[in-house]
Motif scaffolding. Structure first.
Motif, PDB file in Angstrom:
ATOM      1  N   ALA A 118       3.142  11.437 -10.199  1.00 54.16           N
ATOM      2  CA  ALA A 118       3.995  12.546  -9.751  1.00 54.16           C
ATOM      3  C   ALA A 118       4.556  12.292  -8.359  1.00 54.16           C
ATOM      4  O   ALA A 118       5.639  12.771  -8.019  1.00 54.16           O
ATOM      5  CB  ALA A 118       3.202  13.851  -9.768  1.00 54.16           C
ATOM      6  N   TYR A 119       3.826  11.525  -7.551  1.00 57.95           N
ATOM      7  CA  TYR A 119       4.276  11.250  -6.188  1.00 57.95           C
ATOM      8  C   TYR A 119       5.448  10.280  -6.151  1.00 57.95           C
ATOM      9  O   TYR A 119       6.183  10.225  -5.165  1.00 57.95           O
ATOM     10  CB  TYR A 119       3.129  10.699  -5.342  1.00 57.95           C
ATOM     11  N   ASN A 120       5.627   9.473  -7.204  1.00 56.90           N
ATOM     12  CA  ASN A 120       6.766   8.566  -7.238  1.00 56.90           C
ATOM     13  C   ASN A 120       8.066   9.335  -7.136  1.00 56.90           C
ATOM     14  O   ASN A 120       8.934   9.014  -6.311  1.00 56.90           O
ATOM     15  CB  ASN A 120       6.745   7.732  -8.526  1.00 56.90           C
ATOM     16  N   ASN A 121       8.235  10.360  -7.974  1.00 55.47           N
ATOM     17  CA  ASN A 121       9.458  11.161  -7.937  1.00 55.47           C
ATOM     18  C   ASN A 121       9.556  11.959  -6.642  1.00 55.47           C
ATOM     19  O   ASN A 121      10.639  12.116  -6.068  1.00 55.47           O
ATOM     20  CB  ASN A 121       9.510  12.105  -9.140  1.00 55.47           C
TER      21      ASN A 121
ATOM     22  N   LYS B 259       4.099  11.622   9.549  1.00 53.71           N
ATOM     23  CA  LYS B 259       5.171  11.411  10.525  1.00 53.71           C
ATOM     24  C   LYS B 259       6.137  12.600  10.519  1.00 53.71           C
ATOM     25  O   LYS B 259       6.521  13.106  11.579  1.00 53.71           O
ATOM     26  CB  LYS B 259       5.929  10.127  10.187  1.00 53.71           C
ATOM     27  N   ILE B 260       6.531  13.037   9.331  1.00 55.84           N
ATOM     28  CA  ILE B 260       7.451  14.174   9.208  1.00 55.84           C
ATOM     29  C   ILE B 260       6.836  15.433   9.807  1.00 55.84           C
ATOM     30  O   ILE B 260       7.503  16.202  10.518  1.00 55.84           O
ATOM     31  CB  ILE B 260       7.831  14.393   7.729  1.00 55.84           C
ATOM     32  N   LYS B 261       5.565  15.642   9.524  1.00 51.92           N
ATOM     33  CA  LYS B 261       4.863  16.814  10.072  1.00 51.92           C
ATOM     34  C   LYS B 261       4.897  16.798  11.599  1.00 51.92           C
ATOM     35  O   LYS B 261       5.210  17.810  12.244  1.00 51.92           O
ATOM     36  CB  LYS B 261       3.416  16.821   9.573  1.00 51.92           C
TER      37      LYS B 261
ATOM     38  N   TYR C 261       3.148   6.475   1.869  1.00 49.25           N
ATOM     39  CA  TYR C 261       3.624   7.829   1.602  1.00 49.25           C
ATOM     40  C   TYR C 261       2.855   8.866   2.424  1.00 49.25           C
ATOM     41  O   TYR C 261       3.454   9.804   2.966  1.00 49.25           O
ATOM     42  CB  TYR C 261       3.506   8.136   0.104  1.00 49.25           C
ATOM     43  N   GLN C 262       1.563   8.687   2.547  1.00 54.28           N
ATOM     44  CA  GLN C 262       0.768   9.619   3.363  1.00 54.28           C
ATOM     45  C   GLN C 262       1.200   9.557   4.826  1.00 54.28           C
ATOM     46  O   GLN C 262       1.286  10.582   5.509  1.00 54.28           O
ATOM     47  CB  GLN C 262      -0.728   9.321   3.226  1.00 54.28           C
TER      48      GLN C 262
ATOM     49  N   ASP D  32       0.848  -1.198   0.000  1.00 55.00           N
ATOM     50  CA  ASP D  32       0.000   0.000   0.000  1.00 55.00           C
ATOM     51  C   ASP D  32       0.882   1.245   0.000  1.00 55.00           C
ATOM     52  O   ASP D  32       1.080   1.907   1.026  1.00 55.00           O
ATOM     53  CB  ASP D  32      -0.924   0.007   1.228  1.00 55.00           C
ATOM     54  N   TRP D  33       1.426   1.566  -1.172  1.00 53.48           N
ATOM     55  CA  TRP D  33       2.351   2.685  -1.288  1.00 53.48           C
ATOM     56  C   TRP D  33       1.698   4.020  -0.956  1.00 53.48           C
ATOM     57  O   TRP D  33       2.317   4.887  -0.331  1.00 53.48           O
ATOM     58  CB  TRP D  33       2.927   2.733  -2.698  1.00 53.48           C
ATOM     59  N   ASP D  34       0.464   4.210  -1.397  1.00 50.29           N
ATOM     60  CA  ASP D  34      -0.201   5.488  -1.131  1.00 50.29           C
ATOM     61  C   ASP D  34      -0.330   5.743   0.362  1.00 50.29           C
ATOM     62  O   ASP D  34      -0.045   6.840   0.849  1.00 50.29           O
ATOM     63  CB  ASP D  34      -1.576   5.519  -1.802  1.00 50.29           C
TER      64      ASP D  34
END
Length: 251
Positions: A129-132, A92-94, A86-87, A81-83
């Motif tokens: 676009a999210y891949n890059n 986590k970063i936030k 990534y979300q 589940d890549w999406d």
């Protein structure tokens, strides 16, 4: 837009039983114990791509081996589940940045997020676009290269799988993805990213290895090189590091 702000993202990849999780655990342990560089905080987090394996997707990509056995393909990038991954990374970063800014002791210092997985550099995010965007997150890329004979021996000694699954699914999927990494690593190196390919066929002292890596990245400060032999072996010229991957592709 830079979503990372004060977060350094480290990617750790490699095939099954290359020692990724062991290295991540030791990096975190030595980060807490070590004399951290002045611009780093006590905030370090980890995320594991294996936690995003999707059983339905795995079984939707069934493979029939030459022996006639049918297996779900757990090695395929589309089984994850890549999406969601990534979300969750962005969330986590936030939260890590908020924690840094709220704590006067950490304010304006850097935190570290380690992303680990055997396909960590092979995203298949639905919005192209999210891949890059995802691949550009990494500041530090660590890849543990391993030859087939050693990888298979370690796998069969721990969590074994049927031989036809290993030979026709697990290793071929690794080779397919690994072949893509060479150009990606070279491109990242050309963008002045820190790229390290480790020879996983060697038996390293994991404690000393972690300290060498953190010291090389100037994340912790040590007065002396912990082990000169390990240091020289790890940080060989980049073309020799790339040749380690090329060797594993032909093994």
């Amino acid at each position: 837009m830079n979503i990372k702000e004060n977060i350094i993202v480290i990617g750790v990849g490699g095939c099954s039983r290359s020692g990724k999780t062991l290295l991540v655990n030791e990096l975190i342990s030595q980060y807490y114990k070590g004399n951290k560089a002045n611009n780093f905080s006590d905030i370090i987090e980890e995320m594991h791509l294996d936690d995003y394996a999707n059983y339905q997707k795995v079984m939707a990509n069934k493979y029939k081996t030459n022996l006639g056995n049918i297996y779900g393909n757990w090695e395929f990038s589309g089984s994850l589940d890549w999406d969601n991954f990534y979300q969750d990374i962005k969330e986590k970063i936030k939260n890590m940045n908020l924690k840094i800014q709220r704590d006067a002791k950490h304010k304006n210092r850097k935190g570290i997020l380690i992303l680990e997985g055997f396909l960590i550099f092979s995203p298949l995010i639905s919005i192209q676009a999210y891949n890059n965007e995802y691949l550009n997150l990494f500041d530090i890329l660590i890849f543990i290269s391993l030859n087939k004979s050693i990888a298979k021996m370690r796998r069969m000694k721990t969590t074994s799988v049927p031989n036809d699954y290993y030979e026709e699914i697990l290793w071929p999927e690794y080779i397919k993805n690994c072949s893509k990494y060479i150009n990606y690593f070279i491109n990242q190196k050309n963008q002045n990213k820190n790229v390290l390919v480790i020879n996983g066929n060697k038996e390293y002292n994991i404690y000393k290895m972690a300290i060498c890596i953190l010291n090389w990245l100037k994340i912790i400060n040590t007065e002396n090189i912990v082990d000169k032999n390990i240091y020289n072996e790890l940080f060989m010229p980049f073309d020799k590091q790339i040749s380690l991957i090329e060797q594993s592709l032909s093994s």
